[in-house]
Design an enzyme around this catalytic site. Sequence first.
Site, mmCIF file in Angstrom:
data_model
loop_
_atom_site.group_PDB
_atom_site.id
_atom_site.type_symbol
_atom_site.label_atom_id
_atom_site.label_comp_id
_atom_site.label_asym_id
_atom_site.label_seq_id
_atom_site.Cartn_x
_atom_site.Cartn_y
_atom_site.Cartn_z
ATOM 1 N N GLY A 1 0.964 -1.336 -0.077
ATOM 2 C CA GLY A 1 -0.011 0.042 0.174
ATOM 3 C C GLY A 1 0.880 1.229 0.155
ATOM 4 N N SER B 1 1.566 8.314 1.675
ATOM 5 C CA SER B 1 0.967 7.066 2.158
ATOM 6 C C SER B 1 1.202 6.696 3.548
ATOM 7 C CB SER B 1 1.415 5.839 1.178
ATOM 8 O OG SER B 1 1.002 6.078 -0.109
ATOM 9 N N ASP C 1 -1.096 -6.565 -7.407
ATOM 10 C CA ASP C 1 -2.580 -5.807 -7.532
ATOM 11 C C ASP C 1 -3.471 -6.937 -6.908
ATOM 12 O OD1 ASP C 1 -5.132 -5.220 -8.167
ATOM 13 O OD2 ASP C 1 -4.444 -4.018 -10.124
ATOM 14 N N VAL C 2 -4.208 -6.453 -5.618
ATOM 15 C CA VAL C 2 -4.850 -7.576 -4.953
ATOM 16 C C VAL C 2 -6.134 -7.740 -5.657
ATOM 17 C CG1 VAL C 2 -4.004 -6.821 -2.720
ATOM 18 C CG2 VAL C 2 -5.996 -5.457 -3.680
ATOM 19 N N ILE D 1 -4.534 -0.794 2.084
ATOM 20 C CA ILE D 1 -5.222 -0.511 0.892
ATOM 21 C C ILE D 1 -6.811 -0.472 0.723
ATOM 22 C CG2 ILE D 1 -5.848 -1.867 -1.175
ATOM 23 C CD1 ILE D 1 -3.181 -3.642 -0.803
ATOM 24 N N ALA E 1 -12.853 2.462 -3.666
ATOM 25 C CA ALA E 1 -14.129 2.630 -3.937
ATOM 26 C C ALA E 1 -14.117 3.604 -5.352
ATOM 27 C CB ALA E 1 -14.809 2.952 -2.986
ATOM 28 N N TYR F 1 -18.563 8.905 3.387
ATOM 29 C CA TYR F 1 -17.774 7.673 3.571
ATOM 30 C C TYR F 1 -18.501 6.417 2.828
ATOM 31 C CZ TYR F 1 -13.778 5.111 4.868
ATOM 32 O OH TYR F 1 -12.504 4.331 5.040
ATOM 33 N N LYS G 1 -15.241 -1.070 5.252
ATOM 34 C CA LYS G 1 -14.437 -0.832 6.672
ATOM 35 C C LYS G 1 -15.069 -1.961 7.687
ATOM 36 C CE LYS G 1 -10.722 1.334 5.327
ATOM 37 N NZ LYS G 1 -9.609 0.811 5.029
ATOM 38 N N THR H 1 -3.741 12.207 2.636
ATOM 39 C CA THR H 1 -3.141 11.235 1.524
ATOM 40 C C THR H 1 -3.584 11.411 0.374
ATOM 41 O OG1 THR H 1 -4.467 9.571 1.939
ATOM 42 C CG2 THR H 1 -2.577 9.841 3.502
ATOM 43 N N SER I 1 -5.393 9.305 -1.018
ATOM 44 C CA SER I 1 -6.813 8.561 -0.756
ATOM 45 C C SER I 1 -7.672 9.578 -0.246
ATOM 46 C CB SER I 1 -6.826 7.454 -0.014
ATOM 47 O OG SER I 1 -6.284 6.368 -0.811
#
Length: 254
Positions: free
Chosen positions: A14, A20, A65-66, A91, A94, A154, A161, A192, A194
């Site tokens: 990540g 990050s 890449d998961v 990681i 969405a 969110y 989460k 960050t 994200s």
Amino acid sequence: MSQLLAGKTALILGVANKWSLAYAIAQAFRREGAKLILTYQGERLQKPVEQLAAELGAEKTFDCDVSKDQDLARLTETLHGEKLDIVVHSIAFANREDLDRPFVETSRAGYLLAQEISSFSLVAVAKATAPLMTEGGSILTLSYLGSQRVLTNYNVMGVAKAALEAAVRYLASELGPRKIRVNAISAGPVKTASARGIKDFSKILEAGAARAPFRRNTDPAEVADAAVLLASDLGRGITGDVLFVDAGFHIMGL
Ligand code: NAD
Ligand code: IMJ
């Protein structure tokens, strides 16, 4: 004080750039003497992450890449023969539109994508790496208060989460007998990649700083030091838990 992670090897998934949370964690782990292995998401990030890995003195970097089964399989293959002690999963993803429009309008595909990348990936990574943790270990993931409370925008990430935190408990229960601990850190808002561009993010930071017991926002180094605790032998009594590192924001009512 002696280094808390001397002799340990940590796999960190990540890191995208120096902002990050995973990068702050890598820095703290290095300071504490851990050997670092970093993965990045796709070729686009290869050069920048290799640069950061060199600065950190990391042993190895590779693409993972998961969302790709072959990349997950490569985790086990690449690390074969290596004794692994720590895994950091940092990681989440969405679709942008699902963070902007009302939650009730979330599409099936958007819901499943958020769950796949942000929650299922922890299970997949645990499955791929637990066999390498031959002397026990510590698996960490990053969560956010939006899993337990409603926080504006969110949305689908909050549901992902919540699933991630539940996965932490089930994994902790199953891997405990193998001396592998599994925990989440619920971090306060940090600017960050994200978080940039999230609607009203600076307002969220301001509101947090006004209400939190510390009257300020969360410093990534605080998240990283809590990760050191959970990854080190000092955390040996803790598993299946969600540790808040958020300047105390989550305890406040009106
Ligand atoms: P970031 O953008 O630096 O990190 C997110 C990482 O996810 C990136 O490295 C990205 O490459 C990776 N990623 C996304 N899809 C992937 C895929 N398919 N395969 C592999 N990697 C993939 O942002 P960050 O804020 O450091 O986020 C790290 C974690 O911290 C996330 O789980 C996030 O939910 C959590 N978190 C962030 C905050 C915050 O305010 N920034 C607060 C609490 C929790
Ligand atoms: C994200 C969305 C809405 C509100 C938010 C966040 N707040 C915070 C975040 C208040 C702190 C950051 N966060 C905790 C995340 O987990 C972010 C996940 C995320 C961010 C993006 C942005 C770019 C994109 N997809 C994303 N997917 C997940 O296209």
